[in-house]
Write a protein that holds these residues in place. Structure first.
Motif, mmCIF file in Angstrom:
data_model
loop_
_atom_site.group_PDB
_atom_site.id
_atom_site.type_symbol
_atom_site.label_atom_id
_atom_site.label_comp_id
_atom_site.label_asym_id
_atom_site.label_seq_id
_atom_site.Cartn_x
_atom_site.Cartn_y
_atom_site.Cartn_z
ATOM 1 N N ASN A 1 18.157 39.853 2.238
ATOM 2 C CA ASN A 1 16.894 39.208 2.594
ATOM 3 C C ASN A 1 16.850 37.771 2.090
ATOM 4 N N LEU A 2 17.440 37.513 0.907
ATOM 5 C CA LEU A 2 17.476 36.154 0.385
ATOM 6 C C LEU A 2 18.341 35.253 1.260
ATOM 7 N N VAL A 3 19.490 35.773 1.687
ATOM 8 C CA VAL A 3 20.378 34.976 2.551
ATOM 9 C C VAL A 3 19.712 34.700 3.886
ATOM 10 N N VAL A 4 19.061 35.715 4.447
ATOM 11 C CA VAL A 4 18.370 35.524 5.734
ATOM 12 C C VAL A 4 17.245 34.513 5.591
ATOM 13 N N GLY A 5 16.512 34.570 4.480
ATOM 14 C CA GLY A 5 15.445 33.606 4.249
ATOM 15 C C GLY A 5 15.962 32.182 4.125
ATOM 16 N N LEU A 6 17.092 32.015 3.427
ATOM 17 C CA LEU A 6 17.681 30.680 3.306
ATOM 18 C C LEU A 6 18.167 30.156 4.653
ATOM 19 N N LEU A 7 18.732 31.044 5.472
ATOM 20 C CA LEU A 7 19.168 30.619 6.802
ATOM 21 C C LEU A 7 17.981 30.191 7.668
ATOM 22 N N LYS A 8 16.891 30.922 7.587
ATOM 23 C CA LYS A 8 15.705 30.542 8.366
ATOM 24 C C LYS A 8 15.127 29.229 7.875
ATOM 25 N N GLY B 1 16.917 26.845 6.515
ATOM 26 C CA GLY B 1 17.836 25.830 7.034
ATOM 27 C C GLY B 1 17.604 25.543 8.507
ATOM 28 N N ARG B 2 17.290 26.578 9.303
ATOM 29 C CA ARG B 2 16.988 26.357 10.723
ATOM 30 C C ARG B 2 15.728 25.527 10.901
ATOM 31 N N LEU B 3 14.740 25.775 10.047
ATOM 32 C CA LEU B 3 13.507 24.996 10.137
ATOM 33 C C LEU B 3 13.761 23.530 9.811
ATOM 34 N N ILE B 4 14.518 23.270 8.738
ATOM 35 C CA ILE B 4 14.825 21.880 8.368
ATOM 36 C C ILE B 4 15.640 21.205 9.465
ATOM 37 N N ASN B 5 16.600 21.943 10.026
ATOM 38 C CA ASN B 5 17.406 21.380 11.104
ATOM 39 C C ASN B 5 16.547 21.073 12.333
ATOM 40 N N PHE B 6 15.586 21.931 12.616
ATOM 41 C CA PHE B 6 14.724 21.690 13.782
ATOM 42 C C PHE B 6 13.859 20.446 13.575
ATOM 43 N N LEU B 7 13.376 20.226 12.360
ATOM 44 C CA LEU B 7 12.586 19.025 12.088
ATOM 45 C C LEU B 7 13.435 17.764 12.233
ATOM 46 N N ILE B 8 14.679 17.843 11.751
ATOM 47 C CA ILE B 8 15.583 16.697 11.926
ATOM 48 C C ILE B 8 15.906 16.488 13.399
ATOM 49 N N PHE B 9 16.050 17.586 14.133
ATOM 50 C CA PHE B 9 16.323 17.487 15.569
ATOM 51 C C PHE B 9 15.172 16.806 16.304
ATOM 52 N N ALA C 1 20.439 20.816 18.218
ATOM 53 C CA ALA C 1 19.230 21.631 18.346
ATOM 54 C C ALA C 1 19.261 22.860 17.446
ATOM 55 N N THR C 2 20.445 23.343 17.106
ATOM 56 C CA THR C 2 20.560 24.522 16.252
ATOM 57 C C THR C 2 21.361 24.166 15.006
ATOM 58 N N LEU C 3 21.216 24.987 13.977
ATOM 59 C CA LEU C 3 21.954 24.767 12.737
ATOM 60 C C LEU C 3 23.448 24.971 12.938
ATOM 61 N N THR C 4 23.844 25.884 13.805
ATOM 62 C CA THR C 4 25.263 26.111 14.094
ATOM 63 C C THR C 4 25.905 24.878 14.702
ATOM 64 N N GLU C 5 25.220 24.216 15.622
ATOM 65 C CA GLU C 5 25.757 23.006 16.218
ATOM 66 C C GLU C 5 25.955 21.914 15.175
ATOM 67 N N ARG C 6 25.030 21.781 14.238
ATOM 68 C CA ARG C 6 25.146 20.750 13.212
ATOM 69 C C ARG C 6 26.302 21.042 12.260
ATOM 70 N N LEU C 7 26.460 22.311 11.868
ATOM 71 C CA LEU C 7 27.539 22.655 10.937
ATOM 72 C C LEU C 7 28.909 22.509 11.582
#
Length: 305
Positions: A140-147, A149-157, A164-170
């Motif tokens: 649950n902690l890992v899933v929360g951190l991934l979510k 990270g997706r939120l931060i990536n979406f704001l930067i996007f 548009a996605t965290l996978t594309e950025r990584l």
């Protein structure tokens, strides 16, 4: 030279809404494929796919990945919108498709991530042992951190319009146009004509309830066929009383309003209640008094027919 390169980057930049639309189209395609696949097992025992649902989904998404991103460098949604992936790590300004490693890691991060999340959820759902509880908290902690990270990536996007996605950025793959976008010439003559007719129709819809149709019809008929006199005898009523002046049928409970014409009681009463200034549509005579037709005239009319 630098300004030319800047203009090329600016023209090849994909709009944010197009990238988000491609993601939504991909989700719609996955739902469509899964619904069509589950219909194949409609006649089998219920819950047959429940135990292996994450693995079956992973196999289907892997099949789609093989014939979309791996072979065409674009998802189905991107292909519809004239978009494809580009290796952003490449120093060359010309288009460079994603490398094979990037495509493989894309499948691992997307398909493998979804499978791992669903399988861990099924594994820890009915487990209450202390060791499993700690593992569940870690997941649950890992899933929360991934979510997060997706939120931060979406704001930067939203700010920069890339990845548009965290996978594309990584992985360093971004969306570009497959072919240069031409300037679209739009003719507005058809749109202007439709807007004109739409406004005219709305004006008529607003105006028609304000017009007294019965009174206008009576005025027009009185102008077209001028009256020679004001008939008031019972014989004149008998000759013109074969049909209602409103509905054109044999008058039911015939009544008169002071002219030579005869009306059904319900026709003239409803018209008078709807419009206080109701007038005869044949001669334009306004309603002075609503009186039933004499029985003698009714019998004369019946015998005449």
């Amino acid at each position: 030279m630098a300004s030319r390169d800047e203009n090329m980057k600016r023209t090849n930049r994909v709009l944010r809404i197009s990238q988000l639309d491609a993601l939504e189209l991909n989700k719609a395609l996955e739902q469509l494929v899964w619904s069509q696949f589950t219909q194949c097992f409609h006649g089998f025992k219920p819950g047959l796919l429940a135990r292996f649902e994450p693995e079956v989904k992973a196999f289907l998404w892997l099949f789609l990945w093989r014939f979309t991103i791996y072979s065409k460098n674009a998802t189905v949604g991107q292909s519809v919108l004239n978009i494809q992936y580009k290796n952003d790590f490449s120093p060359n300004l010309r288009y460079q498709p994603p490398s094979k490693n990037q495509k493989l890691w894309y499948a691992i991060c997307t398909i493998g991530g979804k499978w791992l999340e669903e399988r861990c959820y099924d594994l820890f759902r009915n487990r209450h042992i202390a060791s499993f509880r700690k593992a569940k908290q870690c997941v649950n902690l890992v899933v929360g951190l991934l979510k997060l990270g997706r939120l931060i990536n979406f704001l930067i996007f939203l700010q920069r319009g890339k990845f548009a996605t965290l996978t594309e950025r990584l992985l360093g793959i971004r969306s570009v146009f497959c072919r240069p976008q031409n300037v679209r010439e739009v003719g507005f003559e058809y749109m202007n004509r439709e807007l004109l007719w739409h406004g005219f129709a709305e004006f008529l819809i607003f105006l028609l309830p304000l017009v007294n149709i019965q009174k206008l019809k009576g005025k027009l008929s009185s102008w077209c066929i001028p009256l020679t006199g004001a008939p008031s005898s019972d014989s004149t009523l008998a000759t013109s009383g074969r049909q209602c002046s409103l509905c054109g049928e044999w008058p039911t409970m015939p009544h008169t309003i002071g002219c030579e014409h005869v009306f059904c009681y319900y026709c003239v009463k409803s018209s008078f209640l709807f419009d206080v200034s109701f007038a005869c549509p044949k001669c334009g005579t306004e309603v002075h008094s609503l009186q039933p037709l004499k029985s003698g005239i009714e019998m004369t009319e019946v015998n005449a027919l």
